[in-house]
Design a protein around this motif. Structure first.
Motif, PDB file in Angstrom:
ATOM      1  N   ALA A   1       5.580  11.984  -2.446  1.00 53.98           N
ATOM      2  CA  ALA A   1       5.107  11.005  -1.475  1.00 53.98           C
ATOM      3  C   ALA A   1       6.199  10.536  -0.529  1.00 53.98           C
ATOM      4  CB  ALA A   1       4.503   9.796  -2.197  1.00 53.98           C
TER       5      ALA A   1
ATOM      6  N   LYS B   1       0.819  -1.214   0.000  1.00 52.92           N
ATOM      7  CA  LYS B   1       0.000   0.000   0.000  1.00 52.92           C
ATOM      8  C   LYS B   1       0.856   1.269   0.000  1.00 52.92           C
ATOM      9  CE  LYS B   1      -3.630  -2.318   2.702  1.00 52.92           C
ATOM     10  NZ  LYS B   1      -4.380  -2.321   3.995  1.00 52.92           N
ATOM     11  N   ARG B   2       2.159   1.128   0.119  1.00 46.55           N
ATOM     12  CA  ARG B   2       3.039   2.296   0.227  1.00 46.55           C
ATOM     13  C   ARG B   2       3.432   2.803  -1.161  1.00 46.55           C
ATOM     14  NH1 ARG B   2       7.496   1.250   4.833  1.00 46.55           N
ATOM     15  NH2 ARG B   2       7.841   3.478   4.422  1.00 46.55           N
ATOM     16  N   PRO B   3       3.619   4.114  -1.307  1.00 47.61           N
ATOM     17  CA  PRO B   3       3.786   4.709  -2.640  1.00 47.61           C
ATOM     18  C   PRO B   3       5.093   4.331  -3.327  1.00 47.61           C
ATOM     19  CG  PRO B   3       3.992   6.375  -0.906  1.00 47.61           C
ATOM     20  CD  PRO B   3       3.527   5.130  -0.242  1.00 47.61           C
TER      21      PRO B   3
ATOM     22  N   HIS C   1       1.327   7.583   4.723  1.00 48.73           N
ATOM     23  CA  HIS C   1       1.648   6.537   3.748  1.00 48.73           C
ATOM     24  C   HIS C   1       2.956   5.848   4.108  1.00 48.73           C
ATOM     25  CE1 HIS C   1      -1.539   8.335   1.349  1.00 48.73           C
ATOM     26  NE2 HIS C   1      -0.948   9.508   1.501  1.00 48.73           N
TER      27      HIS C   1
ATOM     28  N   ASP D   1      -0.781   4.594   8.571  1.00 49.06           N
ATOM     29  CA  ASP D   1      -1.196   5.994   8.594  1.00 49.06           C
ATOM     30  C   ASP D   1      -0.864   6.506   9.990  1.00 49.06           C
ATOM     31  OD1 ASP D   1      -2.557   8.403   8.938  1.00 49.06           O
ATOM     32  OD2 ASP D   1      -4.269   7.792   7.728  1.00 49.06           O
TER      33      ASP D   1
END
Length: 446
Positions: free
Chosen positions: A172, A125-127, A347, A351
């Motif tokens: 990000a 889920k991390r950019p 991120h 969170d």
């Protein structure tokens, strides 16, 4: 260590010395730069943790010799001179952002490489899109996604890094820009990196540029906002047989905070010499709360003197890993605290704004959130009432910084009789950067 750990408060002021682990950020950058160097190199005072083991294992999967001596805190790396030996490999990055971003860029130096890459569920889920889009647009790689585009897992087919102009969106994560900065000097021709927009955590860009210079490449631009021109065709070389890793400045923030929470003083070994890590400036925030720091040779001595009234209002963008250290102790303040500049922390391992807000609300605190900030309105009466009958459990969201910051809060003798009042769920998540954190805390308590 068990799946939950109840913190025993300190009943007297702290005294003692703390040997902090090596910096994760420096250890993993040094592993990349050493692997790309022409010679062998030993890293001394290196961090041994989940994230650094992930990096070392990945380098071995690429055919690079990496030997670890955990007892001696040393890692030996036999550099590949920028030519990655194995054209194919499966790389697992866990939830290590540095490994995920740095390795992805490094792999693109290999022409004709095919690398299958994946991470843990949180890592998926991390950019990554800013980095992957930049590499693909520049012609350094093609990407086949095996899930949601822009995220792990994917297969990277690499072409070498051409010269020219490379624009990257690193809004990000500063790690995206750092990853490209470390491979740019080894591009096939002159290469200039430019930022599309802003990035975050600028001190980490300064760290990367400084370490590139330590390894023999003179950056032509000193700004941390770009452009970043490189002549290409370079090779890394460290002029001494050993590279000494600085202590982790973010880890230092917890033990710098401890004397403020419980009284006393602590000596933080080798912390006065920290020069690469912006997070050491967290001690200036502590100064606003009444903490005091002395210098003893290469050590910093953190002391509690007189607690100042009120809260704190501070932009933590440059030192965002330390915002949790402050946020966790806000119930002990007597005025509201606003922490801003931290949107990108939504991120990271989790969170982080939501995680800290949720756990503080469990303790009866009022927390206002925006996308970029959190304001805590402390309520000491509420925290006492919530924990009067039994310890309250703090969830850590697989995030080491949540666990460590609330571990410091739980060390406060809230009820005045030494009764434990806070339990940390999943304390083992600290293995990411500070595996023996709670052992150090226990030893200081005596």
């Amino acid at each position: 260590m068990s799946e939950a750990l109840t913190i025993q408060p300190f009943t007297r002021p702290v005294r003692g010395r703390v040997t902090l682990p090596g910096s994760k950020s420096i250890t993993n950058r040094a592993l990349i730069l050493a692997a790309l160097s022409q010679e062998s190199l030993t890293l001394e005072a290196a961090l041994f943790s989940d994230d650094t083991r992930i990096m070392a294992n990945a380098l071995r999967a690429l055919g690079i010799t990496v030997s670890e001596d955990e007892a001696g805190k040393t890692i030996f790396v036999n550099g590949c001179g920028g030519s990655i030996p194995n054209p194919e490999a499966e790389i697992y990055v866990g939830n290590a952002g540095t490994a995920a971003r740095f390795l992805t860029a490094m792999l693109c130096l290999r022409e004709g490489g095919v690398y299958r890459m994946d991470g843990s569920a949180p890592m998926r889920k991390r950019p990554m899109r800013g980095l992957l889009d930049a590499l693909v647009t520049h012609g350094a790689a093609t990407v086949e996604y095996h899930g949601e585009p822009g995220f792990f897992p994917f297969t990277l087919r690499t072409n070498g890094v051409p010269g020219g102009e490379l624009s990257v969106d690193a809004s990000a994560s500063s790690q995206i820009l750092s990853a490209l900065l470390m491979v740019a000097p080894l591009a096939k021709g002159p290469l200039t990196l430019t930022l599309a927009g802003e990035t975050v955590s600028h001190p980490f860009i300064g760290m990367t540029l400084a370490m590139i210079e330590q390894f023999g490449i003179q950056p032509q631009g000193k700004s941390d906002t770009g452009p970043f021109p490189f002549t290409g065709g370079g090779r890394y070389y460290y002029p001494r047989p050993a590279y000494v890793v600085e202590p982790d400045a973010t880890a230092a923030s917890y033990y710098a905070m401890l004397p403020w929470v419980i009284g006393g003083s602590l000596t933080l070994e080798r912390c006065y010499g920290i020069g690469l890590q912006g997070d050491i400036h967290f001690i200036e925030i502590l100064g606003q709360l009444g903490a005091f720091f002395n210098v003893d040779g290469a050590d910093l001595v953190a002391e509690f003197r007189e607690r100042k009234q009120g809260g704190v209002t501070e932009d933590f963008n440059a030192i965002s890993d330390t915002f949790l250290t402050l946020a966790a102790i806000t119930p002990l303040l007597d005025g509201p605290t606003t922490i801003s500049g931290i949107a990108h922390t939504r991120h990271q391992e989790t969170d982080r704004i939501a995680a800290m807000a949720t756990e503080l609300r469990k303790l009866g605190q009022r927390v206002d959130e925006t996308d970029d900030s959190m304001t805590v309105h402390p309520d000491f009466t509420a925290i006492v009432a919530k924990t009067k009958d039994s310890p309250l459990a703090i969830d850590t969201y697989e995030d080491h910084r949540v666990a460590m910051s609330f571990g410091i809060l739980g060390s406060h003798d809230l009820h005045g009789d030494g009764r434990p009042w806070l339990t940390i769920n999943d304390p083992n998540c600290c293995a990411k950067t500070f595996p023996n954190f709670f052992d150090v805390l226990k030893a200081l308590r005596g």
